[in-house]
Design a protein around this motif. Structure first.
Motif, PDB file in Angstrom:
ATOM      1  N   PRO A  40       0.814  -1.209   0.000  1.00  0.00           N
ATOM      2  CA  PRO A  40       0.000   0.000   0.000  1.00  0.00           C
ATOM      3  C   PRO A  40       0.841   1.249   0.000  1.00  0.00           C
ATOM      4  N   PHE A  41       1.682   1.413  -0.999  1.00  0.00           N
ATOM      5  CA  PHE A  41       2.555   2.562  -1.069  1.00  0.00           C
ATOM      6  C   PHE A  41       1.918   3.671  -1.893  1.00  0.00           C
ATOM      7  N   LEU A 238      -9.601  -0.098   0.203  1.00  0.00           N
ATOM      8  CA  LEU A 238     -10.947  -0.618   0.440  1.00  0.00           C
ATOM      9  C   LEU A 238     -10.921  -2.111   0.782  1.00  0.00           C
ATOM     10  N   ASN A 239     -10.162  -2.879   0.003  1.00  0.00           N
ATOM     11  CA  ASN A 239     -10.085  -4.322   0.242  1.00  0.00           C
ATOM     12  C   ASN A 239      -9.441  -4.626   1.594  1.00  0.00           C
ATOM     13  N   ASP A 240      -8.390  -3.884   1.927  1.00  0.00           N
ATOM     14  CA  ASP A 240      -7.698  -4.138   3.192  1.00  0.00           C
ATOM     15  C   ASP A 240      -8.554  -3.730   4.390  1.00  0.00           C
ATOM     16  N   ILE A 241      -9.279  -2.623   4.260  1.00  0.00           N
ATOM     17  CA  ILE A 241     -10.188  -2.224   5.340  1.00  0.00           C
ATOM     18  C   ILE A 241     -11.281  -3.285   5.524  1.00  0.00           C
ATOM     19  N   TYR A 257     -17.224  -2.755   2.085  1.00  0.00           N
ATOM     20  CA  TYR A 257     -15.923  -2.344   1.556  1.00  0.00           C
ATOM     21  C   TYR A 257     -15.458  -3.261   0.421  1.00  0.00           C
ATOM     22  N   PHE A 258     -15.698  -4.579   0.558  1.00  0.00           N
ATOM     23  CA  PHE A 258     -15.308  -5.501  -0.510  1.00  0.00           C
ATOM     24  C   PHE A 258     -16.059  -5.189  -1.803  1.00  0.00           C
TER      25      PHE A 258
END
Length: 327
Positions: A40-41, A238-241, A257-258
């Motif tokens: 996530p950079f 979004l996917n990580d949240i 979120y997915f």
């Protein structure tokens, strides 16, 4: 320099020889061949504007053209070509004694090293850039210094030096929240969003998931406010949240979120789309929405087959098997 920042800084560079050895002989730092990984950079966010580099050089200058080609190679993931051309650009800048150009090139080198997870190299180069900027009398509260300090904290996190990373992020966020009150510009918002996202991910690794989720959501909301944000990065957020929500038992939130991540990813044709469908299918499974779960995991299976991605295909098959066991 405040005592808190001095302590954080000395954790990276305890003697000026570290700075001199790199500045005088960059060739002593060798590029390791580490493949690109999904992280996530926000590495395209550099010091270019804050340094005023665009105001000091014209588009016709040979140095500018060389640097622009370096950036293009990085954007195309042609890292070896970018590395080689950056050395050319550095020699050009040194030959014409363009100190601002030298600083900017070191910054690009540092970001490239971080993107490739060459962490020791990235750390040394970020130190060089910070010392060059602060050597001209720039204060520790300057956005350029905060920008570099956030990235040094990220390096600490990736090196699993969690204590120093936490110290760095705490200090940076405190300064950035104050800066945002007086300078709500897109640059400040983007830097604050990056710091919140990265600090949130640090919290996940030290079992502070609730705190991490809060910061990651703050980061996401700030990113959405920007006039020009990276959609691919937004999808990752979004996917990580969603994944963190699922871990915390907030299944309905994770589904939201997915689904948003999937809708954005469709337009980008992202490789990770199949994984997102599996995540969504498993979330549906937890809420006993079996038809929706089967549909999501079935779509993941199709994407895995089409992309010849055995990992996604196997995860989708496992999800479908779990659904069948409940029927």
């Amino acid at each position: 320099m405040s005592s808190r920042y001095r302590f954080f800084w000395t954790k990276f560079c305890r003697a000026s020889s570290c700075f001199r050895s790199i500045q005088n002989n960059y060739s002593s730092i060798h590029a390791s061949r580490i493949p690109r990984t999904t992280k996530p950079f926000i590495l395209g966010f550099s010091l270019f504007t804050w340094l005023g580099f665009d105001k000091k050089l014209t588009a016709e200058d040979e140095l500018v053209h060389t640097i622009k080609h370096c950036i293009l190679f990085i954007q195309k993931n042609e890292y070896e070509k970018a590395e080689q051309l950056l050395h050319v650009a550095l020699r050009q800048a040194q030959q014409i004694h363009h100190e601002l150009g030298i600083t900017y090139i070191y910054d690009v080198m540092a970001n490239l090293a971080l993107q490739r997870e060459e962490l020791d190299k990235a750390k040394q180069l970020f130190i060089v850039v910070t010392q060059r900027i602060m050597g001209n009398g720039t204060s520790e509260d300057d956005p350029r210094v905060l920008h570099l300090s956030v990235k040094l904290a990220r390096v600490c996190h990736l090196k699993k030096d969690y204590t120093t990373a936490q110290l760095g992020f705490d200090w940076c966020l405190e300064k950035l929240y104050k800066l945002a009150e007086t300078d709500p510009s897109p640059n400040t918002k983007q830097l604050l969003s990056m710091a919140e996202d990265w600090c949130g991910r640090l919290y996940l690794d030290v079992d502070r998931c609730e705190d991490g989720l809060k910061l990651m959501k703050n980061s996401l909301n700030r990113m959405k406010e920007l006039p020009d944000f990276e959609t691919e990065h937004l999808v990752v957020q979004l996917n990580d949240i969603g994944t963190v929500c699922d871990r915390l038992g907030q299944t309905d939130e994770s589904i939201k979120y997915f689904k948003e991540a999937i809708e954005l990813a469709k337009s980008l044709e992202m490789d990770d789309l199949g994984t997102m469908y599996v995540n969504l299918g498993r979330a549906y499974l937890k809420t006993s929405l079996l038809d929706a779960a089967r549909k999501s995991c079935g779509q993941a299976w199709k994407l895995g087959v089409l992309a010849k991605n055995q990992g996604v295909k196997q995860e989708a098959e496992l999800c479908i098997k779990q659904i069948n066991n409940l029927l």
